[in-house]
Design a protein around this motif. Structure first.
Motif, PDB file in Angstrom:
ATOM      1  N   GLY B 275     -39.679  -5.903   8.923  1.00 50.44           N
ATOM      2  CA  GLY B 275     -40.023  -5.871   7.510  1.00 50.44           C
ATOM      3  C   GLY B 275     -40.765  -7.133   7.117  1.00 50.44           C
ATOM      4  O   GLY B 275     -40.998  -8.009   7.943  1.00 50.44           O
ATOM      5  N   ALA B 276     -41.125  -7.179   5.841  1.00 51.83           N
ATOM      6  CA  ALA B 276     -41.762  -8.378   5.292  1.00 51.83           C
ATOM      7  C   ALA B 276     -41.046  -8.702   3.992  1.00 51.83           C
ATOM      8  O   ALA B 276     -40.380  -7.840   3.402  1.00 51.83           O
ATOM      9  N   PHE B 277     -41.158  -9.936   3.529  1.00 44.26           N
ATOM     10  CA  PHE B 277     -40.534 -10.321   2.273  1.00 44.26           C
ATOM     11  C   PHE B 277     -40.997  -9.393   1.149  1.00 44.26           C
ATOM     12  O   PHE B 277     -42.190  -9.144   0.998  1.00 44.26           O
ATOM     13  N   PRO B 278     -40.049  -8.866   0.371  1.00 44.47           N
ATOM     14  CA  PRO B 278     -40.408  -7.904  -0.706  1.00 44.47           C
ATOM     15  C   PRO B 278     -41.034  -8.613  -1.895  1.00 44.47           C
ATOM     16  O   PRO B 278     -40.414  -8.754  -2.950  1.00 44.47           O
ATOM     17  N   TYR B 279     -42.301  -9.027  -1.726  1.00 43.57           N
ATOM     18  CA  TYR B 279     -42.936  -9.881  -2.722  1.00 43.57           C
ATOM     19  C   TYR B 279     -43.036  -9.226  -4.098  1.00 43.57           C
ATOM     20  O   TYR B 279     -42.776  -9.863  -5.121  1.00 43.57           O
ATOM     21  N   GLY B 280     -43.406  -7.954  -4.113  1.00 45.00           N
ATOM     22  CA  GLY B 280     -43.564  -7.274  -5.398  1.00 45.00           C
ATOM     23  C   GLY B 280     -42.271  -7.264  -6.206  1.00 45.00           C
ATOM     24  O   GLY B 280     -42.257  -7.608  -7.395  1.00 45.00           O
ATOM     25  N   ARG B 281     -41.171  -6.923  -5.541  1.00 47.24           N
ATOM     26  CA  ARG B 281     -39.880  -6.877  -6.243  1.00 47.24           C
ATOM     27  C   ARG B 281     -39.431  -8.288  -6.648  1.00 47.24           C
ATOM     28  O   ARG B 281     -38.844  -8.495  -7.721  1.00 47.24           O
ATOM     29  N   ALA B 282     -39.691  -9.259  -5.777  1.00 48.10           N
ATOM     30  CA  ALA B 282     -39.288 -10.641  -6.065  1.00 48.10           C
ATOM     31  C   ALA B 282     -40.048 -11.188  -7.269  1.00 48.10           C
ATOM     32  O   ALA B 282     -39.496 -11.893  -8.117  1.00 48.10           O
ATOM     33  N   ARG B 283     -41.329 -10.830  -7.337  1.00 51.10           N
ATOM     34  CA  ARG B 283     -42.172 -11.307  -8.437  1.00 51.10           C
ATOM     35  C   ARG B 283     -41.660 -10.735  -9.760  1.00 51.10           C
ATOM     36  O   ARG B 283     -41.585 -11.435 -10.775  1.00 51.10           O
ATOM     37  N   GLU B 284     -41.299  -9.469  -9.708  1.00 49.99           N
ATOM     38  CA  GLU B 284     -40.782  -8.812 -10.906  1.00 49.99           C
ATOM     39  C   GLU B 284     -39.473  -9.460 -11.364  1.00 49.99           C
ATOM     40  O   GLU B 284     -39.222  -9.618 -12.564  1.00 49.99           O
ATOM     41  N   ALA B 285     -38.640  -9.842 -10.380  1.00 46.55           N
ATOM     42  CA  ALA B 285     -37.355 -10.457 -10.711  1.00 46.55           C
ATOM     43  C   ALA B 285     -37.528 -11.909 -11.150  1.00 46.55           C
ATOM     44  O   ALA B 285     -36.595 -12.511 -11.687  1.00 46.55           O
ATOM     45  N   GLY B 286     -38.701 -12.481 -10.913  1.00 49.81           N
ATOM     46  CA  GLY B 286     -38.937 -13.875 -11.299  1.00 49.81           C
ATOM     47  C   GLY B 286     -38.470 -14.896 -10.283  1.00 49.81           C
ATOM     48  O   GLY B 286     -38.136 -16.032 -10.639  1.00 49.81           O
ATOM     49  N   VAL B 287     -38.433 -14.517  -9.017  1.00 50.12           N
ATOM     50  CA  VAL B 287     -38.001 -15.443  -7.965  1.00 50.12           C
ATOM     51  C   VAL B 287     -39.104 -16.464  -7.681  1.00 50.12           C
ATOM     52  O   VAL B 287     -40.274 -16.098  -7.548  1.00 50.12           O
ATOM     53  N   ARG B 288     -38.731 -17.728  -7.573  1.00 50.68           N
ATOM     54  CA  ARG B 288     -39.664 -18.786  -7.180  1.00 50.68           C
ATOM     55  C   ARG B 288     -39.918 -18.684  -5.674  1.00 50.68           C
ATOM     56  O   ARG B 288     -38.967 -18.527  -4.895  1.00 50.68           O
ATOM     57  N   VAL B 289     -41.154 -18.800  -5.276  1.00 50.44           N
ATOM     58  CA  VAL B 289     -41.478 -18.659  -3.850  1.00 50.44           C
ATOM     59  C   VAL B 289     -42.478 -19.705  -3.379  1.00 50.44           C
ATOM     60  O   VAL B 289     -43.219 -20.292  -4.171  1.00 50.44           O
ATOM     61  N   GLY B 290     -42.458 -19.919  -2.061  1.00 50.68           N
ATOM     62  CA  GLY B 290     -43.456 -20.740  -1.380  1.00 50.68           C
ATOM     63  C   GLY B 290     -43.757 -20.063  -0.050  1.00 50.68           C
ATOM     64  O   GLY B 290     -43.154 -19.036   0.279  1.00 50.68           O
ATOM     65  N   LEU B 291     -44.710 -20.626   0.701  1.00 52.63           N
ATOM     66  CA  LEU B 291     -45.050 -20.051   2.003  1.00 52.63           C
ATOM     67  C   LEU B 291     -44.763 -21.041   3.120  1.00 52.63           C
ATOM     68  O   LEU B 291     -45.057 -22.234   2.996  1.00 52.63           O
ATOM     69  N   GLY B 292     -44.209 -20.527   4.221  1.00 51.19           N
ATOM     70  CA  GLY B 292     -43.950 -21.372   5.378  1.00 51.19           C
ATOM     71  C   GLY B 292     -44.575 -20.776   6.629  1.00 51.19           C
ATOM     72  O   GLY B 292     -44.725 -19.561   6.739  1.00 51.19           O
ATOM     73  N   THR B 293     -44.933 -21.646   7.567  1.00 59.33           N
ATOM     74  CA  THR B 293     -45.461 -21.137   8.831  1.00 59.33           C
ATOM     75  C   THR B 293     -44.357 -20.867   9.832  1.00 59.33           C
ATOM     76  O   THR B 293     -44.590 -20.236  10.844  1.00 59.33           O
ATOM     77  N   ASP B 294     -43.139 -21.372   9.569  1.00 58.77           N
ATOM     78  CA  ASP B 294     -42.076 -21.407  10.562  1.00 58.77           C
ATOM     79  C   ASP B 294     -42.548 -22.288  11.730  1.00 58.77           C
ATOM     80  O   ASP B 294     -43.617 -22.886  11.661  1.00 58.77           O
ATOM     81  N   GLY B 295     -41.742 -22.422  12.772  1.00 56.45           N
ATOM     82  CA  GLY B 295     -42.145 -23.254  13.906  1.00 56.45           C
ATOM     83  C   GLY B 295     -43.292 -22.627  14.675  1.00 56.45           C
ATOM     84  O   GLY B 295     -43.465 -21.408  14.644  1.00 56.45           O
ATOM     85  N   VAL B 296     -44.070 -23.447  15.398  1.00 56.13           N
ATOM     86  CA  VAL B 296     -45.253 -22.877  16.050  1.00 56.13           C
ATOM     87  C   VAL B 296     -44.899 -21.984  17.229  1.00 56.13           C
ATOM     88  O   VAL B 296     -45.753 -21.240  17.704  1.00 56.13           O
ATOM     89  N   SER B 297     -43.672 -22.031  17.700  1.00 55.74           N
ATOM     90  CA  SER B 297     -43.354 -21.119  18.796  1.00 55.74           C
ATOM     91  C   SER B 297     -43.163 -19.696  18.280  1.00 55.74           C
ATOM     92  O   SER B 297     -43.058 -18.758  19.060  1.00 55.74           O
ATOM     93  N   SER B 298     -43.146 -19.503  16.975  1.00 55.74           N
ATOM     94  CA  SER B 298     -43.125 -18.129  16.457  1.00 55.74           C
ATOM     95  C   SER B 298     -44.226 -17.907  15.423  1.00 55.74           C
ATOM     96  O   SER B 298     -44.029 -17.201  14.453  1.00 55.74           O
ATOM     97  N   ASN B 299     -45.416 -18.493  15.685  1.00 52.09           N
ATOM     98  CA  ASN B 299     -46.494 -18.301  14.686  1.00 52.09           C
ATOM     99  C   ASN B 299     -47.873 -18.083  15.297  1.00 52.09           C
ATOM    100  O   ASN B 299     -48.447 -17.040  15.011  1.00 52.09           O
ATOM    101  N   ASN B 300     -48.549 -18.898  16.085  1.00 55.55           N
ATOM    102  CA  ASN B 300     -48.201 -20.149  16.718  1.00 55.55           C
ATOM    103  C   ASN B 300     -49.015 -21.341  16.233  1.00 55.55           C
ATOM    104  O   ASN B 300     -49.436 -22.171  17.034  1.00 55.55           O
ATOM    105  N   ASN B 301     -49.252 -21.438  14.921  1.00 53.23           N
ATOM    106  CA  ASN B 301     -49.921 -22.636  14.433  1.00 53.23           C
ATOM    107  C   ASN B 301     -49.348 -23.023  13.074  1.00 53.23           C
ATOM    108  O   ASN B 301     -48.446 -22.362  12.551  1.00 53.23           O
ATOM    109  N   LEU B 302     -49.883 -24.100  12.522  1.00 56.55           N
ATOM    110  CA  LEU B 302     -49.379 -24.624  11.251  1.00 56.55           C
ATOM    111  C   LEU B 302     -50.462 -24.541  10.175  1.00 56.55           C
ATOM    112  O   LEU B 302     -50.444 -25.294   9.209  1.00 56.55           O
TER     113      LEU B 302
END
Lengths: 420, 420
Positions: B275-302
């Protein structure tokens, strides 16, 4: 005079590479600099095959960042179509020229194009030194009479591209009916016959939206791939762009006919068509595939490093399997090596001298498996040198004519995107 | 001595910018070069705010391209954990140092980190000139007794980071319990109390897999966000990484508490969490969000340019709405401006002097809407200059110490990833 590359890293080994007549003549640790020949000292850079962009509309660099984040029809009707109606042949030349530069900068040496005024696109590709499969686009608005009237012009455009093609061997002409919802059955059948007679390819959009499938079922009682097959359009040289809504029977049919699907993950996601190409099912059916960026107004770049990453990630996301579309497999597809119709070539003596030198002294390629590094970590900026047919089109990230092409596209985009 | 930038392009206007004491002192067309001050002539480059990476494990640059395309547990148990068991503090220093260089190169000036030996990470951030929120990671294996025994060491590590933080004001210490499935309720409650007492933040993985939700329901009868809330962990300074499987009630609770979710689209797709983060529902609920790359071994860049594109494309793909997560909104989120906990800052007098200069003479940024260009077309390579606290960490794509950091990471990665 040939080109010699020395001290490049290939599969962990230091090798040299000699080009002659546009082909790789020799490749291995024994190849040394020759007298009086142009030599590139790779200084330990990585030698890898280039990418093939299996579907794009190159000249749309003119419309990058123009009307993004709008519903599809509002974007097309309110922005793209009115702007395209103002296109002049020279605009297509410069749009394609800038696209070629962007591709050279990000490691793509061949692309499958479909757009308007494609004689100019062919000229731009020739001048840029790239390779391309250029299609003479065809739309008759489902009116067979109109389609018949368009035939002479279509053949004239094809001849124009073929003449340019004959001149240097880097451009291939192909037929480009837009889609089953814009071209009549009669015209599709005629185009397929023409392609077969001339031994040319065939490039068409297919199954990009559910609406296209529904309309086809309603009008013809069969799904789009079967409809195309009935009209003789599914040969080994057919390149079918998108294919998001193909069902299993369609995938099997396409595999049987040996046609190729050009997967456009970024554009399908950005335009929110409601799905992604069913890669797992297609792989099982044995469908030949390649990757396309689509035009930059629905991507918005031509960077195949980004496209191959998104393709692999979407295949994993959709299947729930982190081992789906692994790096080596994804790279083979992105390099156009999964289908003869795409014309990708491996690094071997006798093959075209098309290759890249990548900078390993970057954080992205500093450690780890190279295939994983290329698919998941790198972007186009790791490409230092791009060679096509034994000629270096970029060295040290400098491409000839970039500033001029940017200035031309800026001026032309300003004219095209201003309300008249 | 301050820094002055002249001839930069901001919202279509030529401006200057003067920094003093690490802050923006003046910004506008009237700012001119001063006597004896360091001056950067931007020559028409684009002046934009930098990115904030809301979730990563920076030192994992040591494990980039190591065991990709494997099922999750095979990757962790067979590759990552054995390698991490061999980690020495100095490895974390150099891994973080290279990560900092990669972030500087791709326009990120602040990141939220969680890893081992974080005193060394804080030192690397200090030396690199970047900003970071560094968490003293905590795992007790759900054993409250073990957790109690770990408390003195956890506080000592926190004190070490805070000391470094006090030295130059660019590092913030925070608590970093790993997740609800690796840390006991007793330890989570204690960590939350400590954070509240000291006025510090709290960074934790949450709802990354369906398994985590199922296990929580079975063990506690409630879903993960409600469980964390019962333990006092959902304050305004909490940063919750992932949140893929949050339901509507959890999103409402998180919004009510003012906590922030760090969305990791690339890593979630690559690891195929389903799955992916439920952005549409979160936006409607007013959740504060940011974006992360996670570690490069699961991305693999920053590269946050890539992350913000994938976030926006996935939001469109998932919702079927091409207007979802439009470029301007996605950029605000990626710049850490959607939540005070992330510490992003706008380009305004009195704010920290953190900013980027981008090269508009590139195909990607040649025409069209700038926000669309940044989200959909550009990659990190368009960044020419990165400034943090009024100090240029990169100019003309040159970052000090890059070759040394690559060499150190190569040597250390070779040791860590070789079977003992």
């Amino acid at each position: 005079m040939g080109l010699i590359v020395t001290d490049a890293l290939l599969d962990g080994e230091r090798v040299g590479l000699r080009c002659e007549g546009g082909l790789i003549e020799a490749l291995g640790p024994e190849v040394a600099p020759g007298d009086g020949e142009e030599t590139i000292d790779a200084g330990g850079m990585l030698l890898v095959p280039p990418f093939v962009n299996a579907h794009t509309h190159a000249a749309m660099t003119l419309f990058r960042g123009f009307g993004d984040d709008l519903p599809l029809m509002e974007w097309l009707e309110g922005h793209i179509w009115p702007a395209e109606a103002r296109l002049k042949p020279e605009d297509v030349y410069w749009g394609t020229r800038l696209a070629a530069i962007e591709m050279i900068r990000s490691g793509t040496t061949r692309f499958v194009d479909m757009y308007w005024h494609e004689g100019e696109a062919a000229r731009a590709v020739g001048d840029a030194g790239l390779r391309a499969v250029i299609s003479s686009v065809f739309i008759d608005g489902l009116d067979p009479g109109k389609g018949e009237g368009m035939r002479p012009a279509a053949l004239a455009q094809l001849d124009e591209i073929q003449e340019l093609a004959a001149a240097d061997g880097r451009v291939d002409a192909t037929f480009g009916p837009h889609a089953i919802y814009t071209v009549s059955a009669e015209s599709l059948r005629w185009l397929a016959e023409q392609a077969a007679e001339r031994g040319l390819g065939f490039s068409i959009h297919l199954s990009e939206t559910q609406g296209e499938v529904d309309d086809c079922l309603e009008a013809h009682g069969i799904r789009p791939a079967h409809y195309l097959d009935e009209l003789g359009c599914l040969g080994e040289r057919a390149i079918l762009a998108h294919g998001v809504f193909l069902d299993d029977a369609e995938l099997e049919l396409i595999a049987e006919r040996g046609a190729t699907v050009a997967i456009n993950t970024s554009a399908n996601s950005k335009l929110a068509v409601g799905g992604a190409f069913p890669y797992g099912r297609a792989r099982e059916a044995g469908v030949r595939v390649g990757l396309g960026t689509d035009g930059v107004s629905s991507n918005n770049n031509l960077d195949m490093f980004e496209e191959v990453k998104l393709f692999s990630l979407m295949a994993k996301h959709d299947s729930g399997d982190p081992a789906a579309a692994p790096a080596g497999e994804a790279l083979e597809i992105a390099r156009g090596l999964n289908s003869p119709a795409l014309g990708g070539t491996p690094l071997e003596p006798g093959e075209p001298a098309d290759f890249l030198l990548l900078d390993p002294e970057t954080p992205e390629l500093s450690v780890g498996d190279l295939d994983a590094g290329l698919v998941y970590a790198a972007t186009g900026s790791v490409v230092d040198t791009t060679v096509v047919a034994g000629r270096a089109l970029m060295r040290g990230r400098e491409v000839e004519g970039e500033a001029e092409a940017i200035a031309e596209v800026r001026a032309r985009a300003a004219r095209l995107t201003s309300p008249p």
